[in-house]
Design a protein around this motif. Structure first.
Motif, short mmCIF file in Angstrom:
data_model
loop_
_atom_site.label_atom_id
_atom_site.label_comp_id
_atom_site.label_asym_id
_atom_site.label_seq_id
_atom_site.Cartn_x
_atom_site.Cartn_y
_atom_site.Cartn_z
N LYS A 141 0.82 -1.21 0.00
CA LYS A 141 0.00 0.00 0.00
C LYS A 141 0.86 1.26 0.00
N LEU A 142 1.94 1.24 0.78
CA LEU A 142 2.82 2.41 0.85
C LEU A 142 3.57 2.65 -0.46
N MET A 143 3.96 1.56 -1.11
CA MET A 143 4.78 1.68 -2.32
C MET A 143 3.95 1.76 -3.60
N GLU A 144 2.64 1.55 -3.49
CA GLU A 144 1.78 1.52 -4.67
C GLU A 144 1.84 2.80 -5.49
N PRO A 145 1.82 3.99 -4.88
CA PRO A 145 1.87 5.21 -5.71
C PRO A 145 3.16 5.33 -6.52
N MET A 146 4.24 4.74 -6.04
CA MET A 146 5.53 4.84 -6.74
C MET A 146 5.75 3.71 -7.74
N SER A 147 5.11 2.56 -7.50
CA SER A 147 5.37 1.39 -8.35
C SER A 147 4.97 1.62 -9.79
N GLY A 148 3.95 2.48 -10.02
CA GLY A 148 3.50 2.73 -11.39
C GLY A 148 4.49 3.53 -12.20
N GLN A 149 5.45 4.17 -11.53
CA GLN A 149 6.44 4.98 -12.24
C GLN A 149 7.70 4.19 -12.58
N ILE A 150 7.73 2.92 -12.17
CA ILE A 150 8.92 2.10 -12.40
C ILE A 150 8.70 1.22 -13.62
N ARG A 205 17.51 5.90 -12.03
CA ARG A 205 17.52 6.53 -10.71
C ARG A 205 16.22 6.23 -9.97
N LYS A 206 15.12 6.22 -10.71
CA LYS A 206 13.83 5.93 -10.08
C LYS A 206 13.81 4.54 -9.46
N LEU A 207 14.35 3.56 -10.20
CA LEU A 207 14.38 2.20 -9.68
C LEU A 207 15.27 2.12 -8.44
N THR A 208 16.40 2.80 -8.47
CA THR A 208 17.31 2.81 -7.32
C THR A 208 16.61 3.40 -6.10
N GLU A 209 15.92 4.53 -6.29
CA GLU A 209 15.21 5.17 -5.18
C GLU A 209 14.07 4.30 -4.68
N TYR A 210 13.38 3.65 -5.62
CA TYR A 210 12.26 2.77 -5.25
C TYR A 210 12.75 1.61 -4.39
N ILE A 211 13.83 0.96 -4.80
CA ILE A 211 14.38 -0.16 -4.04
C ILE A 211 14.89 0.31 -2.68
N LEU A 212 15.53 1.48 -2.65
CA LEU A 212 16.06 2.00 -1.39
C LEU A 212 14.93 2.32 -0.41
N ILE A 213 13.89 2.95 -0.90
CA ILE A 213 12.74 3.27 -0.03
C ILE A 213 12.08 1.99 0.46
N GLY A 214 11.89 1.04 -0.43
CA GLY A 214 11.27 -0.22 -0.05
C GLY A 214 12.08 -0.96 1.00
N THR A 215 13.41 -0.97 0.82
CA THR A 215 14.28 -1.64 1.78
C THR A 215 14.21 -0.97 3.15
N LEU A 216 14.26 0.36 3.18
CA LEU A 216 14.22 1.09 4.44
C LEU A 216 12.87 0.91 5.15
N VAL A 217 11.79 0.94 4.38
CA VAL A 217 10.47 0.73 4.98
C VAL A 217 10.35 -0.68 5.54
N SER A 218 10.82 -1.66 4.78
CA SER A 218 10.76 -3.06 5.21
C SER A 218 11.54 -3.27 6.49
N PHE A 219 12.78 -2.78 6.50
CA PHE A 219 13.60 -2.91 7.70
C PHE A 219 13.01 -2.11 8.86
N GLY A 220 12.43 -0.95 8.54
CA GLY A 220 11.84 -0.12 9.58
C GLY A 220 10.68 -0.80 10.27
N LEU A 221 9.83 -1.48 9.51
CA LEU A 221 8.69 -2.19 10.10
C LEU A 221 9.18 -3.31 11.03
N ALA A 222 10.21 -4.03 10.59
CA ALA A 222 10.76 -5.10 11.42
C ALA A 222 11.40 -4.54 12.69
N ILE A 223 12.10 -3.41 12.56
CA ILE A 223 12.73 -2.80 13.72
C ILE A 223 11.68 -2.30 14.71
#
Length: 233
Positions: A141-150, A205-223
């Motif tokens: 849900k959080l990444m859905e607005p960005m996934s369409g731009q990748i 660059r968009k893909l790099t930012e998308y993966i970075l945001i996804g990784t940080l959010v994923s790790f953040g939820l676990a933390i």
């Protein structure tokens, strides 16, 4: 618990170490007529007797051997009903382990089961459940607005990203529970190394930012789940 551990060891050796692929294929083709089915079951019987090392417990070995035969037969005949072959495999293993549990604790089964439920760490169960599919849905849900731009021009395994995320969050949670925060950094580094080729080839660059945001959010939820469990209970 020692008895259950011994029986489980015998099961793992019999099912995964002393069962060649040729036997499995023959059983799937011939089902109840397969000679390897009965040889496989006899091996389990011998292993049960070996780990028990007490002939007075022979009834347990016999019951488990018969249950193993019936469960294997049920799996062989029901297997064609499933498109996803992992389902009958895991159901089969669950039933085998359940039979081991019943035989190991048959003299005190109600008390043991009640004690298990009463002593179960429900807060830990909640944390583990949260970092699996609920977090995956939140991530989506959080990444859905960005996934369409990748733009993805490469093929990947179905739902691979979701399961990678679940596994990495489980690792992060375990590292927090055992107090090894530095291991989380190693996990991030390892993921970055594996992702390096994808990012290099895409040069996006968009893909790099998308993966970075996804990784940080994923790790953040676990933390967050780990901090909640360790500090607020």
């Amino acid at each position: 618990m020692v008895l259950f551990t011994k029986l489980l060891l015998a099961h793992l050796i019999g099912d995964f170490m002393l069962q060649p692929v040729k036997w499995v294929i023959h059983k799937e083709s011939n089902k109840a007529r397969s000679k390897y089915l009965y040889l496989h079951v006899l091996i389990h019987f011998a292993l049960y007797l070996l780990v028990l090392w007490d002939f007075r417990l022979w009834k347990i070995a016999v019951v488990l051997t018969l249950s193993h035969l019936l469960i294997d037969l049920a799996k062989l005949f029901s297997d064609p009903w499933f498109k996803n072959k992992t389902i009958p495999f895991f159901v089969d293993q669950f039933l085998h382990i359940l039979a081991l549990y019943f035989c190991a604790f048959y003299t005190e089964l109600p008390e043991h089961f009640t004690s298990f439920i009463e002593n179960l760490n429900w807060s830990l169960v909640l944390a583990v459940v949260f970092v699996t599919f609920p977090s995956a849905i939140i991530m989506g849900k959080l990444m859905e607005p960005m996934s369409g731009q990748i733009n993805t021009d490469h093929k990947s395994l179905p739902n691979a990203g979701k399961y990678i995320g679940i596994i990495e969050r489980l690792f992060v949670l375990v590292f927090i529970l055992i107090g090894r925060w530095e291991a989380i950094g190693l996990l991030i580094t390892a993921k970055s190394v594996f992702r390096f080729n994808d990012l290099k080839e895409s040069n996006s660059r968009k893909l790099t930012e998308y993966i970075l945001i996804g990784t940080l959010v994923s790790f953040g939820l676990a933390i967050l789940a780990g901090l909640w469990y360790t500090n607020y209970l």
